[in-house]
Design a protein around this motif. Sequence first.
Motif, mmCIF file in Angstrom:
data_model
loop_
_atom_site.group_PDB
_atom_site.id
_atom_site.type_symbol
_atom_site.label_atom_id
_atom_site.label_comp_id
_atom_site.label_asym_id
_atom_site.label_seq_id
_atom_site.Cartn_x
_atom_site.Cartn_y
_atom_site.Cartn_z
ATOM 1 N N ILE A 96 15.068 -7.796 2.633
ATOM 2 C CA ILE A 96 14.941 -9.192 3.042
ATOM 3 C C ILE A 96 13.641 -9.377 3.831
ATOM 4 N N SER A 97 13.264 -8.378 4.602
ATOM 5 C CA SER A 97 12.012 -8.478 5.372
ATOM 6 C C SER A 97 10.805 -8.606 4.444
ATOM 7 N N HIS A 98 10.807 -7.889 3.325
ATOM 8 C CA HIS A 98 9.714 -8.031 2.350
ATOM 9 C C HIS A 98 9.658 -9.473 1.829
ATOM 10 N N ILE A 99 10.828 -10.022 1.547
ATOM 11 C CA ILE A 99 10.890 -11.391 1.034
ATOM 12 C C ILE A 99 10.413 -12.383 2.088
ATOM 13 N N LEU A 100 10.733 -12.133 3.348
ATOM 14 C CA LEU A 100 10.251 -13.012 4.417
ATOM 15 C C LEU A 100 8.724 -12.992 4.505
ATOM 16 N N HIS A 136 6.409 -16.223 3.841
ATOM 17 C CA HIS A 136 5.403 -16.670 4.813
ATOM 18 C C HIS A 136 4.057 -16.889 4.110
ATOM 19 N N LEU A 137 3.670 -15.940 3.271
ATOM 20 C CA LEU A 137 2.387 -16.049 2.579
ATOM 21 C C LEU A 137 2.373 -17.226 1.601
ATOM 22 N N GLN A 138 3.498 -17.478 0.964
ATOM 23 C CA GLN A 138 3.562 -18.613 0.037
ATOM 24 C C GLN A 138 3.412 -19.929 0.797
ATOM 25 N N VAL A 139 4.057 -20.028 1.927
ATOM 26 C CA VAL A 139 4.034 -21.280 2.698
ATOM 27 C C VAL A 139 2.695 -21.475 3.415
ATOM 28 N N TYR A 140 2.179 -20.428 4.062
ATOM 29 C CA TYR A 140 1.003 -20.570 4.929
ATOM 30 C C TYR A 140 -0.300 -20.085 4.300
ATOM 31 N N GLY A 141 -0.228 -19.466 3.137
ATOM 32 C CA GLY A 141 -1.440 -18.948 2.514
ATOM 33 C C GLY A 141 -1.882 -17.649 3.160
ATOM 34 N N LYS A 142 -3.098 -17.240 2.869
ATOM 35 C CA LYS A 142 -3.560 -15.946 3.382
ATOM 36 C C LYS A 142 -3.434 -15.905 4.898
ATOM 37 N N SER A 165 3.951 -4.195 4.335
ATOM 38 C CA SER A 165 2.820 -4.618 3.515
ATOM 39 C C SER A 165 2.331 -3.507 2.593
ATOM 40 N N ARG A 166 2.450 -2.256 3.009
ATOM 41 C CA ARG A 166 2.056 -1.148 2.129
ATOM 42 C C ARG A 166 2.849 -1.171 0.828
ATOM 43 N N LYS A 167 4.140 -1.387 0.949
ATOM 44 C CA LYS A 167 4.991 -1.433 -0.250
ATOM 45 C C LYS A 167 4.663 -2.659 -1.095
ATOM 46 N N LEU A 168 4.450 -3.797 -0.447
ATOM 47 C CA LEU A 168 4.121 -5.011 -1.187
ATOM 48 C C LEU A 168 2.787 -4.872 -1.921
ATOM 49 N N ILE A 169 1.836 -4.216 -1.302
ATOM 50 C CA ILE A 169 0.535 -3.984 -1.930
ATOM 51 C C ILE A 169 0.686 -2.996 -3.086
ATOM 52 N N ALA A 170 1.440 -1.923 -2.870
ATOM 53 C CA ALA A 170 1.659 -0.921 -3.930
ATOM 54 C C ALA A 170 2.333 -1.539 -5.153
ATOM 55 N N LYS A 171 3.218 -2.500 -4.932
ATOM 56 C CA LYS A 171 3.917 -3.169 -6.034
ATOM 57 C C LYS A 171 3.097 -4.346 -6.593
ATOM 58 N N LYS A 172 1.900 -4.549 -6.057
ATOM 59 C CA LYS A 172 0.995 -5.614 -6.470
ATOM 60 C C LYS A 172 1.576 -7.022 -6.262
ATOM 61 N N LEU A 173 2.407 -7.147 -5.242
ATOM 62 C CA LEU A 173 2.985 -8.441 -4.899
ATOM 63 C C LEU A 173 2.126 -9.171 -3.873
ATOM 64 N N VAL A 174 1.300 -8.386 -3.190
ATOM 65 C CA VAL A 174 0.393 -8.888 -2.160
ATOM 66 C C VAL A 174 -0.928 -8.159 -2.320
ATOM 67 N N MET A 175 -2.007 -8.855 -2.011
ATOM 68 C CA MET A 175 -3.330 -8.234 -2.036
ATOM 69 C C MET A 175 -3.928 -8.296 -0.635
ATOM 70 N N GLU A 201 2.437 -12.147 -9.136
ATOM 71 C CA GLU A 201 3.646 -11.322 -9.248
ATOM 72 C C GLU A 201 4.544 -11.514 -8.021
ATOM 73 N N GLY A 202 3.917 -11.652 -6.856
ATOM 74 C CA GLY A 202 4.663 -11.908 -5.631
ATOM 75 C C GLY A 202 5.389 -13.242 -5.679
ATOM 76 N N ARG A 203 4.718 -14.259 -6.246
ATOM 77 C CA ARG A 203 5.365 -15.571 -6.395
ATOM 78 C C ARG A 203 6.562 -15.486 -7.336
ATOM 79 N N THR A 204 6.412 -14.711 -8.408
ATOM 80 C CA THR A 204 7.511 -14.543 -9.371
ATOM 81 C C THR A 204 8.708 -13.878 -8.704
ATOM 82 N N ILE A 205 8.454 -12.819 -7.929
ATOM 83 C CA ILE A 205 9.540 -12.127 -7.225
ATOM 84 C C ILE A 205 10.184 -13.063 -6.202
ATOM 85 N N LEU A 206 9.373 -13.847 -5.524
ATOM 86 C CA LEU A 206 9.900 -14.789 -4.537
ATOM 87 C C LEU A 206 10.787 -15.840 -5.210
#
Length: 143
Positions: free
Chosen positions: A35-39, A43-49, A70-80, A98-103
């Motif tokens: 859930i923390s990854h999704i949060l 946050h990034l979707q709502v507030y941008g970079k 963030s390391r996991k999100l970057i490794a999964k290419k959900l965040v840059m 990809e992060g937007r799709t997962i969200l």
Amino acid sequence: MLKEDTIFELLRSMDLVTNHFIVAWNQLFDEDLSISHILVLSHLQVYGKSRPSAIAKAIGLTPATLTYLSRKLIAKKLVMREETSQDQRVKYLVISNEGRTILDKASEDGKLLRKQLIEKLTEDEFHAFLLIYRKLAAMLQAT
């Protein structure tokens, strides 16, 4: 003023409900993300970079926890990770497509979970429940 045992009963009830929601959501959402990854993605979707420290503060995590997530999100290419041209030491996180799709999937799974777990509440009861939790969370974040 509330009686002491009422406070403990409230805390225990909140704990039971929260734990049940987390376990049920983890079973439903089969993406190897918490859930923390999704949060963070939300946050990034709502507030941008955003700078990692700002994300951590906004969602109530330590900077070290945000680094771990963030390391996991970057490794999964959900965040840059993005640097500024002015100062390459300053890093931002940006949600990927990809992060937007997962969200979106997490949101749909969340709606299903809400329907399954809260269907016995009326719409008014659910909104009162949410309002109380939001108020408590806001009070905690203000301290």
